[in-house]
Design a protein around this motif. Structure first.
Motif, PDB file in Angstrom:
ATOM      1  N   SER A 141      30.538  17.229  79.548  1.00 55.92           N
ATOM      2  CA  SER A 141      29.969  16.039  80.179  1.00 55.92           C
ATOM      3  C   SER A 141      30.947  14.875  80.145  1.00 55.92           C
ATOM      4  CB  SER A 141      28.666  15.630  79.478  1.00 55.92           C
ATOM      5  OG  SER A 141      27.633  16.552  79.747  1.00 55.92           O
ATOM      6  N   ASP A 166      21.790  17.712  80.813  1.00 54.30           N
ATOM      7  CA  ASP A 166      20.398  18.151  80.906  1.00 54.30           C
ATOM      8  C   ASP A 166      20.204  19.605  80.492  1.00 54.30           C
ATOM      9  OD1 ASP A 166      19.281  15.774  81.698  1.00 54.30           O
ATOM     10  OD2 ASP A 166      19.548  16.151  83.838  1.00 54.30           O
ATOM     11  N   ASN A 167      21.300  20.341  80.353  1.00 57.24           N
ATOM     12  CA  ASN A 167      21.214  21.762  80.006  1.00 57.24           C
ATOM     13  C   ASN A 167      20.620  21.924  78.606  1.00 57.24           C
ATOM     14  OD1 ASN A 167      21.739  24.481  79.285  1.00 57.24           O
ATOM     15  ND2 ASN A 167      23.425  24.548  80.776  1.00 57.24           N
ATOM     16  N   ARG A 188      23.794  11.705  79.379  1.00 56.19           N
ATOM     17  CA  ARG A 188      22.766  11.678  80.421  1.00 56.19           C
ATOM     18  C   ARG A 188      22.540  10.237  80.897  1.00 56.19           C
ATOM     19  NH1 ARG A 188      18.624  13.546  77.578  1.00 56.19           N
ATOM     20  NH2 ARG A 188      19.342  15.689  77.870  1.00 56.19           N
ATOM     21  N   SER A 220      25.643   8.965  82.807  1.00 50.86           N
ATOM     22  CA  SER A 220      25.769   9.605  84.126  1.00 50.86           C
ATOM     23  C   SER A 220      24.815   8.981  85.125  1.00 50.86           C
ATOM     24  CB  SER A 220      25.493  11.105  84.005  1.00 50.86           C
ATOM     25  OG  SER A 220      26.432  11.734  83.165  1.00 50.86           O
ATOM     26  N   ARG A 221      23.590   8.732  84.695  1.00 48.77           N
ATOM     27  CA  ARG A 221      22.617   8.134  85.611  1.00 48.77           C
ATOM     28  C   ARG A 221      23.023   6.720  86.024  1.00 48.77           C
ATOM     29  NH1 ARG A 221      17.371  10.565  82.397  1.00 48.77           N
ATOM     30  NH2 ARG A 221      17.128  12.448  83.681  1.00 48.77           N
ATOM     31  N   SER A 267      27.395  13.926  88.807  1.00 45.14           N
ATOM     32  CA  SER A 267      26.277  14.869  88.906  1.00 45.14           C
ATOM     33  C   SER A 267      26.502  16.065  87.994  1.00 45.14           C
ATOM     34  CB  SER A 267      26.102  15.328  90.352  1.00 45.14           C
ATOM     35  OG  SER A 267      25.766  14.245  91.199  1.00 45.14           O
ATOM     36  N   SER A 268      27.747  16.522  87.927  1.00 43.46           N
ATOM     37  CA  SER A 268      28.067  17.637  87.028  1.00 43.46           C
ATOM     38  C   SER A 268      27.870  17.224  85.576  1.00 43.46           C
ATOM     39  CB  SER A 268      29.514  18.090  87.243  1.00 43.46           C
ATOM     40  OG  SER A 268      29.707  18.613  88.538  1.00 43.46           O
ATOM     41  N   SER A 287      24.132  17.237  84.933  1.00 46.69           N
ATOM     42  CA  SER A 287      23.602  18.605  84.826  1.00 46.69           C
ATOM     43  C   SER A 287      23.938  19.218  83.475  1.00 46.69           C
ATOM     44  CB  SER A 287      24.172  19.479  85.949  1.00 46.69           C
ATOM     45  OG  SER A 287      23.767  19.008  87.207  1.00 46.69           O
TER      46      SER A 287
END
Length: 460
Positions: free
Chosen positions: A2, A33-34, A47, A50-51, A26-27, A30
């Motif tokens: 991330s 969120d994994n 997270r 990224s947002r 976005s990667s 993701s």
């Protein structure tokens, strides 16, 4: 993974490669969120980051509702995780997005509501930044860097309030009611962002601030701070070791938490024992009303500037009234400053001023004396000098008269002698005949209005 994708995304974003940046962010989201990465405590941090970054891209691409949704999710996540350092960028994003949305909203009631929501988000962002600064930023270097990083939040918050103040103001009249309240809040935010670091350094530099404080408290606090530094070093070494990648040291972390709590307690004891310590090490920026009461007299007018990317603002304050004027964007003012300085500084003596493209011979303001004969083109000088005068002083001419001017400049305006601004653009009669501002007004400078109040207390 991330953090790797976040780094690539930020690099692309800085280079204005928005589509590529969006893919990387976005990667990163993701991966964060994994569920497989849930055991890593940092996943929530990535997270949130990224947002917020995806919100920045959405806003820049004009997808305002998407941006607001992303920023809100980031803010909620940061609040739940108690990550103030990640929350203020999301709150700033909410403020920017809703202000943009308000500008395009045709329904007046909805537009007013959106502006209030934008300002509320900016208020929360400023409050969060201040809480971080007060709670965890102690070293001068770290504090200065942090305040520089967050400076745009203060600028944007103040600009939003100033703009709303002008919307409610009566043209050509002193501010009253809601417009005065918004202008006063904007002024305080400008002072907060501009004066805070300098105020604290002024306080900490005073040699007698601990007068009256018991010596044992001062010694215990210094021992506490020394031990905190030792633990921080040990934790850093552990984190960089192979063992530290999978383990923490609960004992050291618990001791650090206790030391921090003890330090807060001792700080309160010192403040109780020495009111002078409290007033000098934690001085509060002045409000607009306090500035009128504590800084100004009936023969002084304050001109305080705030240069912004889209619009700039000028507060004109006397003991009896306040006016607010919108000025051109920072880039326009900087260009006029460049032209003005080029007209008064010989080319061989020019050098670049850090942080702008203006030129300067030394980090000083005001006029100096020279034995060299006057050369140059008075007509050209009068043109550029008067142009800058019209931009930054003439809007306030009705409140200035022949009063003393207290200048609190911003940006490139810090590098000009206001004394040399002229009121007309006719230089045909030569330099000596020009109506310089200094011929009618005494001019003094200060880094902020609040700093003047603190210095007066120190020398009183």
């Amino acid at each position: 993974y991330s953090i790797y994708e976040l780094g690539l995304g930020r690099l692309d974003y800085a280079n204005n490669q928005l589509d590529s940046a969006k893919k990387h962010f976005s990667s990163a989201l993701s991966a964060a969120d994994n569920p497989l990465y849930g055991k890593f405590g940092q996943s929530r941090r990535w997270r949130i980051a990224s947002r917020t970054s995806l919100g920045d891209i959405a806003l820049q691409q004009g997808r305002v509702p998407d941006a607001i949704k992303l920023y809100n999710a980031a803010s909620d996540g940061a609040r739940k995780d108690k990550r103030a350092d990640l929350r203020w960028p999301a709150l700033r994003g909410i403020g920017k997005s809703k202000w943009v949305q308000a500008a395009s909203e045709k329904d007046r009631k909805k537009s007013v509501k959106l502006r209030e929501e934008a300002i509320a988000a900016y208020r929360d962002a400023v409050t969060t930044i201040e809480a971080i600064r007060e709670g965890s930023i102690s070293a001068d270097e770290s504090r200065t860097t942090f305040l520089a990083t967050t400076a745009e939040v203060f600028d944007e918050a103040a600009s939003a309030l100033a703009e709303r103040a002008l919307m409610a103001a009566q043209p050509g009249q002193l501010l009253t009611g809601a417009s005065l309240a918004d202008a006063a809040e904007a002024f305080k935010i400008v002072e907060l962002g501009r004066a805070r670091s300098l105020l604290e350094m002024l306080g900490e530099a005073n040699a007698n601030i601990t007068e009256g404080v018991p010596a044992d408290i001062l010694k215990r606090r210094q021992d506490n701070l020394n031990r905190q530094q030792e633990i921080a070093q040990q934790l850093a070494e552990l984190e960089n070791s192979e063992e530290g990648k999978s383990k923490t040291n609960p004992a050291l972390e618990a001791e650090m938490a206790q030391l921090s709590a003890d330090d807060d307690s001792m700080e309160n004891q010192i403040k109780a024992a020495s009111p002078r310590y409290a007033s000098l090490t934690s001085p509060q920026p002045l409000t607009l009303a306090e500035t009128q009461q504590q800084v100004l007299d009936d023969q002084t007018t304050l001109l305080e500037y705030s240069l912004g990317a889209k619009d700039s603002y000028l507060w004109v304050v006397t003991q009896n009234g306040v006016a607010l004027y919108k000025l051109p964007a920072r880039a326009v003012v900087e260009q006029q400053v460049r032209e003005f300085r080029d007209a008064i500084i010989p080319e061989k003596l020019r050098r670049q001023v850090i942080g702008s493209d203006t030129t300067a011979t030394a980090p000083t303001r005001g006029l100096g004396l020279s034995s060299a004969p006057v050369t140059g083109n008075a007509v050209s000088f009068a043109t550029v000098s008067n142009s800058l005068y019209k931009t930054v002083v003439e809007p306030a001419a009705s409140m200035i008269g022949e009063k003393r001017l207290l200048i609190v400049a911003d940006g490139a305006l810090n590098y000009i002698p206001f004394e040399a601004l002229v009121k007309t653009n006719d230089g045909s009669a030569g330099y000596a005949a020009l109506p310089y501002l200094v011929t009618t007004n005494e001019i003094v400078y200060a880094p902020s209005a609040s700093v003047i109040a603190v210095i007066r207390k120190q020398v009183s």
